[in-house]
Design an enzyme around this catalytic site. Structure first.
Site, short mmCIF file in Angstrom:
data_model
loop_
_atom_site.label_atom_id
_atom_site.label_comp_id
_atom_site.label_asym_id
_atom_site.label_seq_id
_atom_site.Cartn_x
_atom_site.Cartn_y
_atom_site.Cartn_z
N CYS A 116 0.89 -1.30 0.17
CA CYS A 116 0.04 0.07 -0.07
C CYS A 116 0.73 1.37 0.10
CB CYS A 116 -0.95 -0.11 1.02
SG CYS A 116 -2.36 -1.38 0.90
N HIS A 256 -3.30 7.31 2.93
CA HIS A 256 -3.60 6.28 2.29
C HIS A 256 -5.10 5.84 2.98
CE1 HIS A 256 -3.91 1.98 0.83
NE2 HIS A 256 -3.63 1.51 1.89
N ASN A 286 -10.30 0.31 -0.19
CA ASN A 286 -8.85 0.41 -0.27
C ASN A 286 -8.38 -0.11 -1.55
OD1 ASN A 286 -6.06 0.08 0.23
ND2 ASN A 286 -6.05 -1.17 2.18
O1 UT7 Z 1 -3.82 -1.16 3.52
C1 UT7 Z 1 -3.05 -1.96 4.10
C2 UT7 Z 1 -3.21 -1.92 5.19
N1 UT7 Z 1 -4.42 -2.32 5.99
C3 UT7 Z 1 -4.98 -1.78 6.90
O2 UT7 Z 1 -4.54 -0.80 7.28
C4 UT7 Z 1 -6.40 -2.74 7.65
C5 UT7 Z 1 -6.31 -2.62 9.04
N2 UT7 Z 1 -7.16 -3.14 9.77
C6 UT7 Z 1 -8.61 -2.83 9.87
O3 UT7 Z 1 -8.61 -1.88 9.23
C7 UT7 Z 1 -9.34 -3.50 10.76
O4 UT7 Z 1 -8.63 -4.27 11.58
C8 UT7 Z 1 -10.46 -4.43 10.15
C9 UT7 Z 1 -11.55 -3.31 9.48
C10 UT7 Z 1 -9.78 -5.45 9.05
C11 UT7 Z 1 -11.31 -5.10 11.10
O5 UT7 Z 1 -11.69 -4.06 12.20
P1 UT7 Z 1 -11.67 -4.33 13.55
O6 UT7 Z 1 -12.35 -3.48 14.38
O7 UT7 Z 1 -10.18 -4.68 13.88
O8 UT7 Z 1 -12.25 -5.99 13.73
P2 UT7 Z 1 -11.94 -7.19 14.64
O9 UT7 Z 1 -10.89 -8.15 13.38
O10 UT7 Z 1 -11.09 -7.00 15.68
O11 UT7 Z 1 -13.34 -8.10 14.65
C12 UT7 Z 1 -14.08 -7.62 15.66
C13 UT7 Z 1 -15.63 -8.41 15.43
C14 UT7 Z 1 -15.05 -10.09 15.52
O12 UT7 Z 1 -16.26 -10.70 16.21
P3 UT7 Z 1 -16.07 -10.99 17.76
O13 UT7 Z 1 -14.64 -11.92 17.73
O14 UT7 Z 1 -15.96 -9.75 18.49
O15 UT7 Z 1 -17.33 -11.61 17.96
C15 UT7 Z 1 -15.09 -10.48 14.07
O16 UT7 Z 1 -15.39 -11.76 13.89
O17 UT7 Z 1 -16.17 -8.15 14.40
C16 UT7 Z 1 -16.31 -9.40 13.76
N3 UT7 Z 1 -16.04 -9.28 12.22
C17 UT7 Z 1 -16.91 -8.93 11.29
N4 UT7 Z 1 -18.30 -8.73 11.54
C18 UT7 Z 1 -19.01 -8.26 10.34
C19 UT7 Z 1 -14.92 -9.43 11.45
N5 UT7 Z 1 -14.91 -8.84 9.99
C20 UT7 Z 1 -16.52 -8.68 10.12
C21 UT7 Z 1 -17.43 -8.15 9.00
N6 UT7 Z 1 -18.73 -8.23 9.43
N7 UT7 Z 1 -16.87 -8.03 7.85
#
Ligand code: UT7
Length: 331
Positions: A116, A256, A286
């Site tokens: 990225c 970004h 993204n």
């Molecule tokens: O460009 C390259 C660099 N990339 C980035 O900068 C991306 C960085 N990461 C992120 O943007 C975020 O970590 C994500 C958007 C990928 C995820 O957001 P998060 O707030 O970190 O969520 P998480 O992975 O901690 O998941 C929280 C909860 C989980 O459920 P439990 O365990 O709390 O019950 C996940 O299973 O949300 C759940 N979850 C979803 N729910 C609905 C994960 N993905 C989804 C989804 N829809 N798509």
């Protein structure tokens, strides 16, 4: 003679027609519009669906948009850099094909890959060719067809990424406009957290790996998020301090577009007002190497000659950094 600086003098862009909305994603994986919007800021993304069309298709369209807008003869372009994490194919340069297709038949060309941060590092590279005094027209394209390695059954990644391309022209400037300073970083210990493991030279594709979906992108979102927030804010602060800039000196932050919360955190850290923060993540998601030039394209009419723009990016590898650039024209 005054010092030659490298200025951006034109912008072009292209996104594919197909719009993948949060509502459509709700029918594909276990997710919902509210979760995607509040956790990422994304509402929709563009996907290149046409069979046999790769990243070069997007790159060519963005370059053609720039060439038409600027009214330049592509034969005068001396170098074409395609910043991308999703080249058309292995071994054959995507940039060489792109350059030939747009009629830049006098140019040499190469791909630049830094996940990225590809476009940000490409800005640094393009500027060096201009600053050397040897080249006068360098075309930098950021293009990615992320849909080519996304698993549309994995809700952790398929909601984030989209396809797109943007292009900028770098030319010499003798008024001191253009790229002023850069602070670029990388840390290879981060690669386990964001990668497509199979299909490269470490792990060539096998039938078993393919069946297990190991050619798709994997992301440990939480770890990448934490590193992105800390590092993007850190480099933005450093570039301001190094150049004795206060928040009032900054006209725009072009960060970004990976997650709205990461962009907000970077803006908060440098105490920048919301209306100075370029944002189009809601429309495109993204797009990896295309986010920064797509921002310039969408905000071009608001940019004024002399505006101080702070660029910042963070991506797989890890790779990250910040660039301070003075905008060179009114449109
Ligand atoms: O460009 C390259 C660099 N990339 C980035 O900068 C991306 C960085 N990461 C992120 O943007 C975020 O970590 C994500 C958007 C990928 C995820 O957001 P998060 O707030 O970190 O969520 P998480 O992975 O901690 O998941 C929280 C909860 C989980 O459920 P439990 O365990 O709390 O019950 C996940 O299973 O949300 C759940 N979850 C979803 N729910 C609905 C994960 N993905 C989804 C989804 N829809 N798509």
């Amino acid at each position: 003679m005054s010092k030659i600086t490298a200025a951006i003098t034109a912008v072009g862009a292209y996104v594919p027609e197909y719009v993948l909305t949060n509502q459509i994603l709700e029918t594909m994986v276990d997710t919902n519009d509210e979760w995607i919007t509040t956790r990422t800021g994304i509402k929709e993304r563009r996907i290149l669906k046409d069979e046999g069309k790769g990243t070069s298709f997007l790159a060519i369209k963005a370059a053609e948009d720039l060439i038409k807008k600027k009214g330049i003869d592509p034969k005068n372009i001396e170098l074409v850099i395609v910043a991308t994490a999703t080249p058309d194919m292995k071994a054959a340069s995507t940039a060489a094909y792109t350059a030939t297709q747009i009629g830049a038949t006098n140019a040499f060309s190469f791909d630049l890959e830094a996940a990225c941060s590809s476009f940000l590092f490409g800005m640094s590279t393009a500027a060096k060719y201009i600053e050397s005094g040897r080249y006068k027209n360098v075309l930098l394209i950021g293009a990615d067809k992320n849909s080519s390695f996304i698993n549309y059954e994995d809700r952790a990644t398929c909601i984030i990424f989209g396809d797109g391309a943007g292009a900028v022209l770098f030319e010499p400037n003798e008024e001191g406009l253009g790229l002023q300073d850069e602070y670029l970083r990388s840390d290879g210990s981060g690669r386990e957290f964001l990668q497509a493991t199979y299909g490269g030279s470490s792990y060539p594709m096998t039938q078993e790996a393919f069946n297990d979906g190991k050619h798709y992108v994997f992301q440990d979102g939480k770890t990448v998020f934490k590193n992105a927030v800390f590092n993007m804010a850190d480099v933005a602060v450093k570039i301001l301090e190094r150049n004795n800039l206060t928040k009032d000196d900054v006209a725009w932050l072009a960060a970004h577009q990976a997650n709205k919360r990461i962009i907000d955190a970077t803006a908060n850290r440098i105490e920048l007002d919301k209306d100075k923060v370029m944002m189009n993540i809601e429309k495109y998601g993204n797009t990896t190497s295309a986010t920064l030039p797509l921002l310039l394209h969408d905000y071009e009419s608001h940019l004024k000659k002399g505006d101080n723009i702070i660029f910042a990016a963070f991506g797989g590898g890890f790779t990250w950094g910040s660039i301070y650039l003075k905008w060179a024209y009114n449109s």
